[in-house]
Motif scaffolding. Structure first.
Motif, PDB file in Angstrom:
ATOM      1  N   GLN A 249      -6.367  -4.540  24.099  1.00 33.47           N
ATOM      2  CA  GLN A 249      -6.010  -4.452  22.683  1.00 33.47           C
ATOM      3  C   GLN A 249      -5.587  -3.033  22.298  1.00 33.47           C
ATOM      4  N   LEU A 250      -6.277  -2.046  22.854  1.00 34.93           N
ATOM      5  CA  LEU A 250      -5.973  -0.656  22.513  1.00 34.93           C
ATOM      6  C   LEU A 250      -4.535  -0.296  22.895  1.00 34.93           C
ATOM      7  N   LYS A 251      -4.046  -0.892  23.952  1.00 31.65           N
ATOM      8  CA  LYS A 251      -2.665  -0.650  24.382  1.00 31.65           C
ATOM      9  C   LYS A 251      -1.654  -1.106  23.327  1.00 31.65           C
ATOM     10  N   LYS A 252      -2.034  -2.062  22.493  1.00 30.64           N
ATOM     11  CA  LYS A 252      -1.135  -2.664  21.516  1.00 30.64           C
ATOM     12  C   LYS A 252      -1.214  -2.006  20.139  1.00 30.64           C
ATOM     13  N   LEU A 253      -2.197  -1.130  19.941  1.00 30.16           N
ATOM     14  CA  LEU A 253      -2.506  -0.656  18.591  1.00 30.16           C
ATOM     15  C   LEU A 253      -1.303  -0.025  17.900  1.00 30.16           C
ATOM     16  N   LYS A 254      -0.627   0.891  18.554  1.00 31.29           N
ATOM     17  CA  LYS A 254       0.491   1.591  17.924  1.00 31.29           C
ATOM     18  C   LYS A 254       1.596   0.623  17.519  1.00 31.29           C
ATOM     19  N   LYS A 255       1.943  -0.297  18.399  1.00 34.41           N
ATOM     20  CA  LYS A 255       2.994  -1.268  18.116  1.00 34.41           C
ATOM     21  C   LYS A 255       2.609  -2.177  16.954  1.00 34.41           C
ATOM     22  N   LEU A 256       1.365  -2.641  16.948  1.00 34.97           N
ATOM     23  CA  LEU A 256       0.893  -3.522  15.871  1.00 34.97           C
ATOM     24  C   LEU A 256       0.894  -2.794  14.536  1.00 34.97           C
ATOM     25  N   ASN A 257       0.426  -1.552  14.535  1.00 30.42           N
ATOM     26  CA  ASN A 257       0.401  -0.780  13.297  1.00 30.42           C
ATOM     27  C   ASN A 257       1.807  -0.491  12.777  1.00 30.42           C
ATOM     28  N   ASN A 258       2.702  -0.162  13.676  1.00 27.68           N
ATOM     29  CA  ASN A 258       4.084   0.115  13.256  1.00 27.68           C
ATOM     30  C   ASN A 258       4.721  -1.106  12.606  1.00 27.68           C
ATOM     31  N   LYS A 259       4.444  -2.281  13.148  1.00 28.91           N
ATOM     32  CA  LYS A 259       4.982  -3.506  12.553  1.00 28.91           C
ATOM     33  C   LYS A 259       4.391  -3.731  11.164  1.00 28.91           C
ATOM     34  N   ARG A 260       3.067  -3.522  11.024  1.00 27.90           N
ATOM     35  CA  ARG A 260       2.401  -3.694   9.726  1.00 27.90           C
ATOM     36  C   ARG A 260       2.980  -2.727   8.697  1.00 27.90           C
ATOM     37  N   ILE A 261       3.181  -1.484   9.103  1.00 28.32           N
ATOM     38  CA  ILE A 261       3.743  -0.467   8.204  1.00 28.32           C
ATOM     39  C   ILE A 261       5.150  -0.856   7.762  1.00 28.32           C
ATOM     40  N   LYS A 262       5.961  -1.324   8.693  1.00 29.86           N
ATOM     41  CA  LYS A 262       7.332  -1.742   8.377  1.00 29.86           C
ATOM     42  C   LYS A 262       7.339  -2.878   7.360  1.00 29.86           C
ATOM     43  N   ILE A 263       6.478  -3.858   7.550  1.00 32.18           N
ATOM     44  CA  ILE A 263       6.400  -5.013   6.651  1.00 32.18           C
ATOM     45  C   ILE A 263       5.961  -4.581   5.250  1.00 32.18           C
ATOM     46  N   CYS A 264       4.952  -3.732   5.182  1.00 33.73           N
ATOM     47  CA  CYS A 264       4.421  -3.322   3.879  1.00 33.73           C
ATOM     48  C   CYS A 264       5.392  -2.401   3.141  1.00 33.73           C
ATOM     49  N   LYS A 265       6.083  -1.542   3.869  1.00 37.01           N
ATOM     50  CA  LYS A 265       7.095  -0.705   3.214  1.00 37.01           C
ATOM     51  C   LYS A 265       8.226  -1.555   2.650  1.00 37.01           C
ATOM     52  N   ALA A 266       8.590  -2.613   3.365  1.00 33.32           N
ATOM     53  CA  ALA A 266       9.638  -3.518   2.873  1.00 33.32           C
ATOM     54  C   ALA A 266       9.178  -4.221   1.606  1.00 33.32           C
ATOM     55  N   LEU A 267       7.919  -4.635   1.575  1.00 34.02           N
ATOM     56  CA  LEU A 267       7.389  -5.309   0.391  1.00 34.02           C
ATOM     57  C   LEU A 267       7.313  -4.354  -0.804  1.00 34.02           C
ATOM     58  N   ILE A 268       6.914  -3.119  -0.548  1.00 35.94           N
ATOM     59  CA  ILE A 268       6.876  -2.108  -1.609  1.00 35.94           C
ATOM     60  C   ILE A 268       8.273  -1.909  -2.202  1.00 35.94           C
ATOM     61  N   GLN A 269       9.260  -1.812  -1.330  1.00 35.42           N
ATOM     62  CA  GLN A 269      10.629  -1.590  -1.790  1.00 35.42           C
ATOM     63  C   GLN A 269      11.116  -2.741  -2.666  1.00 35.42           C
ATOM     64  N   LYS A 270      10.784  -3.961  -2.286  1.00 28.23           N
ATOM     65  CA  LYS A 270      11.267  -5.128  -3.014  1.00 28.23           C
ATOM     66  C   LYS A 270      10.535  -5.356  -4.345  1.00 28.23           C
ATOM     67  N   LEU A 271       9.313  -4.828  -4.456  1.00 26.55           N
ATOM     68  CA  LEU A 271       8.540  -5.009  -5.690  1.00 26.55           C
ATOM     69  C   LEU A 271       8.565  -3.781  -6.598  1.00 26.55           C
ATOM     70  N   SER A 272       9.236  -2.733  -6.178  1.00 28.76           N
ATOM     71  CA  SER A 272       9.116  -1.429  -6.837  1.00 28.76           C
ATOM     72  C   SER A 272       9.633  -1.396  -8.273  1.00 28.76           C
ATOM     73  N   ASN A 273      10.502  -2.315  -8.655  1.00 27.57           N
ATOM     74  CA  ASN A 273      11.073  -2.291 -10.008  1.00 27.57           C
ATOM     75  C   ASN A 273      10.354  -3.202 -11.005  1.00 27.57           C
ATOM     76  N   LEU A 274       9.279  -3.852 -10.575  1.00 27.04           N
ATOM     77  CA  LEU A 274       8.566  -4.738 -11.490  1.00 27.04           C
ATOM     78  C   LEU A 274       7.672  -3.928 -12.429  1.00 27.04           C
ATOM     79  N   PRO A 275       7.803  -4.124 -13.740  1.00 24.77           N
ATOM     80  CA  PRO A 275       6.969  -3.374 -14.688  1.00 24.77           C
ATOM     81  C   PRO A 275       5.514  -3.827 -14.637  1.00 24.77           C
ATOM     82  N   TYR A 276       4.621  -2.931 -15.010  1.00 29.40           N
ATOM     83  CA  TYR A 276       3.185  -3.197 -15.130  1.00 29.40           C
ATOM     84  C   TYR A 276       2.501  -3.427 -13.781  1.00 29.40           C
ATOM     85  N   LEU A 277       3.224  -3.244 -12.693  1.00 34.72           N
ATOM     86  CA  LEU A 277       2.667  -3.458 -11.365  1.00 34.72           C
ATOM     87  C   LEU A 277       2.644  -2.130 -10.612  1.00 34.72           C
ATOM     88  N   GLU A 278       1.435  -1.707 -10.178  1.00 32.71           N
ATOM     89  CA  GLU A 278       1.291  -0.480  -9.397  1.00 32.71           C
ATOM     90  C   GLU A 278       1.078  -0.855  -7.940  1.00 32.71           C
TER      91      GLU A 278
END
Length: 404
Positions: A249-278
């Motif tokens: 599992q430790l061998k996979k950590l960096k790859k798994l984290n990078n994928k999670r970061i990519k997904i969450c950054k994409a979601l942040i970008q798509k929701l960034s213009n919604l009012p009242y949402l932090e």
């Protein structure tokens, strides 16, 4: 839309576990001094790989991160009635580990942006009985460890980092959890990597390392020197199968984290213009590995509450939504001081506990839990960009219908 369950286990873990089973050596630990005291071959290999990966001197595996937290507190040689400052915004084991040693958890409020323990509020809670500060690097983002270490040094306190949710995140070029006296990670099934159950404590302190090893494996039963005494040990040992899985599992950590970061950054970008949402924020010079996707909804309309929004998002198929988060100090054991029955031990050891431990100054924790905070449990799903688009579209639909 279907959402794929987060599953990091594959053929290499199957082979690794199978090889251990075929060997017949499911545990290498012996509860006595000698070659087996530090565990079997796979446990020691896993610990060595963790030491190299996180650039620490010592790693000690445990059968759970809860066991690891208890061992961390015990390794500090605390006495009943000693106090440990802790966050109220975490899984309950962060604070109950303190109770196991008959010490008193002293809750300090959190930062509204990162949800981590607020360094500016620590010093007012330090007393002559304070022995340590325990922080939780919550939702994948580090606490302000530099400021906390500075405070700890000023008052001669130890720092414990509960980095269960933040394995692989960094502050500068150092991994979260490695800059404290004691830190560590969880390997239970919904963490970034897992062994089913398990945990590890990391440290650069040789004395604390020895004490952790004793606490994990029956303590004074194996002590032959008076330089390490007064240690009651447990059976907190990790098995060889779990360790073999952990190596893969430790061998996979960096790859798994990078994928999670990519997904969450994409979601942040798509929701960034919604009012009242932090949306989640990441501090400068830090990385965020997103155990949860935390958000705050601050509605200008009385009838459109957080619950109103979450209910409708769920109906639209958005997965893993939760409202609020743990306020540990509100749990019965802490709220009513009933952990040890009629005498309210360990609180009764401090004559001023009724005045000190009313927890009437944890307003951010309570307000976020009661009113504003909600999150997507990213940890449960292997999200794709297609899933991100779907989730974002449901948010936009609800916002357009009720808020724009």
């Amino acid at each position: 839309m279907k959402f794929k369950k987060y599953n990091t286990i594959g053929s290499k873990e199957l082979i690794a576990a199978s090889n251990v089973i075929k060997s017949g050596e499911l545990s290498g630990f012996l509860g006595s001094s000698g070659n087996g005291f530090l565990g079997g071959r796979k446990v020691r290999e896993f610990e060595n790989k963790i030491e190299r990966y996180f650039k620490v001197k010592y790693a000690v595996t445990f059968n759970s991160w809860t066991s690891g937290l208890i061992a961390c507190v015990a390794s500090l040689d605390v006495a009943p009635g000693d106090e440990i400052i802790v966050t109220p915004w975490s899984m309950c084991a962060t604070a109950t580990a303190i109770l196991h040693l008959n010490c008193i958890p002293v809750f300090v409020d959190i930062e509204e942006e990162t949800y981590n323990l607020d360094p500016k509020k620590i010093e007012q809670k330090i007393s002559k009985k304070t022995k340590a500060i325990m922080v939780a690097d919550i939702f994948g983002h580090s606490c302000d460890i530099k400021k906390i270490n500075k405070i700890a040094k000023k008052y001669n306190l130890k720092v414990i980092c509960d980095s269960a949710q933040a394995i692989g995140s960094k502050v500068g070029n150092k991994y979260t959890g490695t800059m404290a006296d004691l830190g560590g990670f969880s390997f239970n099934y919904h963490k970034h990597i897992h062994t089913g159950e398990g945990g590890v404590v990391v440290t650069n302190n040789k004395n604390l390392y020895y004490r952790l090893c004793l606490i994990r494996n029956h303590g004074e039963a194996v002590v032959k020197t008076q330089s390490l005494n007064n240690i009651i040990g447990y059976n907190f040992r990790l098995g060889e199968i779990e360790a073999a899985i952990g190596i893969e599992q430790l061998k996979k950590l960096k790859k798994l984290n990078n994928k999670r970061i990519k997904i969450c950054k994409a979601l942040i970008q798509k929701l960034s213009n919604l009012p009242y949402l932090e949306l989640p924020k990441t501090n400068k010079n830090c990385s965020n590995v997103y155990y949860l996707f935390p958000m705050k909804f601050k509605s200008p309309f009385k009838k459109i509450t957080r619950s109103f929004i979450v209910k409708r998002l769920r109906k639209r198929g958005v997965p893993g939504l939760i409202e609020g988060y743990v306020n540990i100090h509100k749990l019965p054991t802490f709220k009513n001081k009933i952990a040890y029955g009629k005498n309210n031990f360990p609180w009764s050891l401090n004559k001023n506990y009724k005045k000190i431990y009313k927890y009437n100054d944890l307003k951010i924790s309570e307000n976020l839990h009661n009113h504003n905070f909600f999150a997507i449990e990213i940890c449960l799903y292997d999200l794709s960009l297609k899933n991100v688009n779907f989730i974002a579209n449901q948010f936009k639909y609800i916002w357009k219908k009720y808020l724009v």
